[in-house]
Motif scaffolding. Structure first.
Motif, PDB file in Angstrom:
ATOM      1  N   TYR A   1      -4.525  -2.843  -9.320  1.00  0.00           N
ATOM      2  CA  TYR A   1      -3.455  -2.487 -10.245  1.00  0.00           C
ATOM      3  C   TYR A   1      -2.060  -2.757  -9.683  1.00  0.00           C
ATOM      4  O   TYR A   1      -1.067  -2.396 -10.299  1.00  0.00           O
ATOM      5  N   GLY A   2      -1.981  -3.404  -8.530  1.00  0.00           N
ATOM      6  CA  GLY A   2      -0.692  -3.836  -8.003  1.00  0.00           C
ATOM      7  C   GLY A   2       0.108  -2.810  -7.241  1.00  0.00           C
ATOM      8  O   GLY A   2       1.299  -3.006  -6.993  1.00  0.00           O
ATOM      9  N   PHE A   3      -0.519  -1.687  -6.819  1.00  0.00           N
ATOM     10  CA  PHE A   3       0.225  -0.651  -6.099  1.00  0.00           C
ATOM     11  C   PHE A   3       0.431  -0.971  -4.616  1.00  0.00           C
ATOM     12  O   PHE A   3       1.204  -0.306  -3.948  1.00  0.00           O
ATOM     13  N   GLU A   4      -0.276  -1.952  -4.087  1.00  0.00           N
ATOM     14  CA  GLU A   4      -0.208  -2.302  -2.663  1.00  0.00           C
ATOM     15  C   GLU A   4      -0.392  -1.077  -1.756  1.00  0.00           C
ATOM     16  O   GLU A   4       0.504  -0.690  -0.998  1.00  0.00           O
ATOM     17  N   PRO A   5      -1.558  -0.431  -1.808  1.00  0.00           N
ATOM     18  CA  PRO A   5      -1.783   0.770  -0.981  1.00  0.00           C
ATOM     19  C   PRO A   5      -1.823   0.437   0.499  1.00  0.00           C
ATOM     20  O   PRO A   5      -2.308  -0.619   0.905  1.00  0.00           O
ATOM     21  N   ALA A   6      -1.303   1.345   1.310  1.00  0.00           N
ATOM     22  CA  ALA A   6      -1.307   1.183   2.766  1.00  0.00           C
ATOM     23  C   ALA A   6      -1.614   2.530   3.399  1.00  0.00           C
ATOM     24  O   ALA A   6      -0.972   3.537   3.068  1.00  0.00           O
ATOM     25  N   ARG A   7      -2.590   2.557   4.309  1.00  0.00           N
ATOM     26  CA  ARG A   7      -2.932   3.810   4.990  1.00  0.00           C
ATOM     27  C   ARG A   7      -1.846   4.177   5.984  1.00  0.00           C
ATOM     28  O   ARG A   7      -1.616   3.487   6.966  1.00  0.00           O
TER      29      ARG A   7
END
Length: 231
Positions: free
Chosen positions: A161-167
């Motif tokens: 969905y284009g959120f570019e998640p990063a831990r």
């Protein structure tokens, strides 16, 4: 004849290897070496250097020389790459305006008596997110979810969905991109509220009750973070 920067950017990203390296470097949020970029897409360092320089020429990356990890070693300082701040309208990061438009349309059509437009939008966003989360859970069949496992599962959905998640930590996922930008800049209270409700609903649908969606605005990023409920 001068070439439009947007056309150059789109042309540069038309190659899958360049696109893969560009996405990797954006998500790294730090200068990336040629070796790292090459490993990310499975090619040689020499070929990676060629493609990276093409991205620099297109204005998507800038190059410099920097000691990796802040430690200087004997020998030549490696060349590193990081994204530019150029406002080039390409599909990276992905924008999902149709999702927001659908939520707002449903809110207008279903607004109840005694409910204002914002409340209706938040309600619809939560329902949309819950439906999406439930569908993902039905497909993945993950069983009972602890915080870390839930975050790992939802990272895949949020990437699409284009959120570019990063831990940021084992129990915290930062969302480096708002897929509803630049609309969020025009009505931040509305869009951020819808965003939080959408993500909270997604967690409900996934039955990830040990994770919560909290407002944590940062410049240039999504206004929401996903955290363990114990943090």
């Amino acid at each position: 004849m001068t070439t439009d920067p947007a056309i150059s950017a789109v042309a540069a990203l038309d190659d899958s290897l360049r696109r893969g390296m560009y996405v990797y470097i954006r998500r790294a949020r730090r200068p990336v070496t040629r070796d790292e970029a090459a490993a990310a897409v499975g090619i040689s360092r020499k070929l990676a250097a060629f493609h990276l320089d093409k991205l620099v020429d297109a204005g998507l990356l800038r190059a410099g020389y920097e000691a990796v990890g802040g430690v200087r070693k004997v020998g030549r300082t490696p060349k590193v790459y990081e994204p530019t701040e150029a406002d080039i309208r390409v599909t990276i990061p992905e924008r999902r305006h149709e999702v927001l438009a659908g939520i707002l349309m449903d809110a207008v059509l279903t607004e109840g008596e005694g409910e204002n437009a914002r409340e209706a939008a938040v309600r619809v966003a939560a329902r949309r997110g819950e439906e999406l989360g439930a569908a993902e859970r039905a497909q993945a069949r993950p069983g009972r979810l602890g915080a870390e496992r839930a975050l790992t599962l939802i990272e895949g959905v949020l990437t699409r969905y284009g959120f570019e998640p990063a831990r940021e930590s084992p129990t915290c996922v930062r969302l480096c991109n708002c897929p509803f930008h630049p609309l969020a800049a025009r009505a931040p209270d509305l869009v951020c509220g819808v965003n939080q409700a959408f993500l909270a609903g997604m967690l409900t649908g996934l039955e990830a009750d040990r994770v919560r969606a909290v407002l944590a605005p940062r410049p240039g990023e999504c206004c929401v973070e996903l955290r363990s409920s114990q943090d």
